[in-house]
Each structure stands twice: as C-alpha cells, then as structure tokens.
Design a protein around this motif. Structure first.
Motif: not given
Length: 408
Positions: A29-39, A154-160, A255-263
């Motif tokens: 939960g806290i990671s999704i908030v962090f990544i979402s707001l960073m994006t 998971i948050a790295t993928a869900v947030g963006p 860039a989108t493809v990179f981060f999806m594969i990365f996550a």
C-alpha cells in the motif's frame, strides 16, 4: 518479551503466517502511493503552479528527501516507541498527507506536504521491514525478504499504470482519493496484524535521547550498505533519465515497454534469488546480480535498437531485483537482534541516498557525453559496488551465514 506470530512455529520453518502476509499488504500500500505520486507529481506541479521543470522535479523528489532525513534518526526509536505504535502514528500521518494535497494551494505548501508525506513513508517502511524480518524464520530470511520485496516491485508496475491515465484524463481529486484509499487499507492491515515487539532494557531507555553516530547508522551494516548506495546510484540513471532519453530518440513507447518488463522480471527473480542465497550463500548470488545490472546499463549506452531496450530491461530486472533484498539480508545478518531496526534504517538510507544523489552528481555528464556516457557511468558505479562488496564481505563468507548475529 517478543510476541510470536502464528507463522513462527517451534521449528521456525513456517514463513507465510497471517501477520507476514499483512505486513506485505502494508508495504504494498505505501509503495503504490509512493510510486504513483512520484509519477504524477511533477506534471501536477507544472499544471497547478506553472513552475519550472526543475522545481517540478523537486516537488516529486522532495518526498525522498523527507524519507531520507527521518531514516537517519529513526532506527533507535522504533523499539523504544514500540513497533505497532510507530506504525500506527506513521500510517495515520501517511493517510492525512494523502488527503492534504487538494488543499495545498501554493508551491511551498505542496513541498511541505511532500516532505511530511516522505517522512511518514520513511518511518512506516523502516518499521514494517523490521516487523517483517522478525516474522521470518532466520533460516529462510533471504527467501522471506525476497518475497517481501515483491510488494515494492508490484508497486513499480501498478503505480505508473494508475498515475499516467489519471494525469491525462481525470481531475486530480481522483488521484488523491486513490492514494487515500491505499493508505486507509494499510491501517486496516495493521489493525489485523500481530506485531512482534522487542523489550527495551533500562540502559536503552535511559540512553534514548543520547544521539551517537551508531544510533543513526549501524557501523556493522554500513559497509554493505555502501554497496547499496553505489548500485542505487546506477539505478537512478534508469529511473531519472531513461524516459527523456528515449523520448528524445522518438521512442516513447520503448520506455513504457522497458519499465513493464523490468517490473515483471524483478518479481520473478525475487521468487528464486532469496532461496538461492539461503541454500548456496551470498557469493553465489550477489556478485552475479550486480554485474548483470551493470550489463543492462552498458547495453543501454551502446545500442539504440528495440531488442537492446528489451534485453536491458530483462538484465536490469534480474540484477537490481536480485541484489537489493540479498544485500539487505547481508546487512541484517551482520548485526545482533537489538540492532535490526537501525541496520534496516541504514540500508534504506543508502538506497534513498543513491537515488537522490546519483542524478545530481552524474547528471552534468549529459552535456559532455550525452545519455550513453551517463549510462556507462552508472555501470561503473555498479562495478565499483562489486569490488566494495568483495572487500567488505565476499572474501570472508567462509564463516557460517546464520551465526549469532543473525539470531533474533
């Protein structure tokens, strides 16, 4: 006295107890908030306050600054205050900050909310990690921390995926309602969780307000945390500069493809890296993952082809996804049970420091070498990390991995 989670059986072999899973829920939960707001935050600041790109970037990264500052002094107080009490205070402030954004109607007010929000995040993430470590059987610590790290992955993928469409098509109030909902769920998870507490000795309580260097950064965990600092500096080159690099090359989709594969690859590698570390040892995993991550940065520097972006995403996911939890295990295993919270704080402080400092130190290389030189510099940082790892830990791993310092 330490309360025992239902997952901690007499044999100490059970991992997936209810409280461990709920701790993963808090981290998610806290990671999704962090990544979402960073994006989301840089574009939000530009639209709302018409600030420069540099100021907008600081509106995003000030969250990390708030987290890093609080981690410096947090470690020694978690067990003094109490882990459940610390988590309740931090998660309550975290929820309130999520709801304050719509009323932060000036740029300085936004920065204030971001700094406070980051401090709450730094407190909560450090405390919940210390709780999770206490819930993991020592013989399965690498495996357990690897699974625990999946929440942030998971948050790295869900947030963006959430933040980008919301920034394009919805009013900001929906974004803040979303992060507020995620924050509320973390408090619900905490309410259902059995939190192991560690008794504080009279000496520790008497010295609560005496701040020494070892109260801020654990000297035993620091050497391996320096490896985290170096590798996260290389990682910051990807997080900060890969998207503008590919956009300038007219390859925004890459860039989108990179981060999806990365996550996705990070999630998969964390399912096996911890178990491999537990059974084969630190040296079987950590040098290989760091060098794999360095290889991803080199590939980004030397090739602009689509296949190179895909392969580098796979290599980065394997490398960075494997090295972080494995290095954290090494740092924790180097300290005694009463120092776990400070060792955890030290790990995250170096992680935050690398991500925050890397772009500032290496960013000027863009004007001299272009983006390829920047990615090569990130690879050099990772290679130096291998050397530091071997010097401070790798060459001495003939001793048993789960000795007295690994016991809780």
């Amino acid at each position: 006295m330490v309360t025992r989670d239902e997952g901690a059986t007499e044999s100490g072999a059970r991992l997936f107890g209810r409280s461990y899973l709920l701790a993963n829920g808090v981290q998610l939960g806290i990671s999704i908030v962090f990544i979402s707001l960073m994006t989301y935050m840089a574009l939000y600041a530009v639209r709302l306050f018409a600030v420069s790109e540099t100021a907008a970037g600081f509106a995003a990264s000030s969250f990390i600054l708030g987290a890093a500052v609080v981690r410096m002094a947090l470690g020694k107080f978690i067990d003094v205050i109490g882990r459940r009490r610390t988590l309740f205070i931090a998660l309550t402030v975290f929820l309130l900050c999520s709801l304050l954004y719509p009323v932060a109607l000036s740029y300085p007010a936004l920065l204030g909310v971001r700094l406070l929000h980051g401090a709450a995040f730094g407190t909560a993430s450090t405390a919940i990690t210390a709780v999770a470590i206490s819930l993991i059987p020592p013989a399965r610590r690498s495996e357990g921390l690897g699974y625990f790290g999946l929440s942030a992955t998971i948050a790295t993928a869900v947030g963006p995926l959430v933040a980008v469409p919301m920034s394009l098509y919805l009013d900001p109030v929906w974004m803040f309602a979303f992060v507020g909902g995620c924050s509320l769920l973390t408090l619900i998870c905490l309410a259902l969780m059995r939190v192991p507490e560690r008794s504080i000795t009279a000496v520790e309580r008497a010295g609560m307000w005496r701040i020494r260097g070892r109260d801020l950064i654990d000297p035993q965990a620091l050497p391996i945390a320096l490896v985290v600092l170096l590798c996260s500096g290389g990682y910051s080159m990807i997080m900060t500069y890969l998207t503008p690099f590919l956009v300038l090359e007219d390859r925004a989709l890459a860039a989108t493809v990179f981060f999806m594969i990365f996550a996705v690859v990070m999630m998969l590698v964390r399912l096996v890296a911890g178990r491999l570390q537990d059974t084969r040892g630190d040296n079987a995993v950590i040098p290989a993952t760091i060098l794999t991550f360095a290889g991803a940065l080199v590939l980004l520097a030397v090739s602009q082809q689509w296949w190179a972006v895909v392969v580098s995403a796979v290599l980065a996911g394997i490398g960075f996804g494997g090295l972080l939890p494995c290095l954290q295990v090494v740092g924790v295993n180097r300290v005694s049970g009463d120092r776990v919270a400070i060792a955890t704080s030290t790990h995250y402080l170096m992680l935050d420091g690398g991500i925050a400092i890397g772009p500032v130190v290496l960013g000027p290389l863009i004007a001299l070498t272009g983006y390829p030189g920047l990615f090569l510099a990130g690879a050099v940082l990772a290679v130096v990390g291998v050397v530091v790892y071997w010097w401070v830990h790798g060459r001495g791993t003939a001793t048993p991995r789960h000795g007295a310092g690994a016991q809780h």
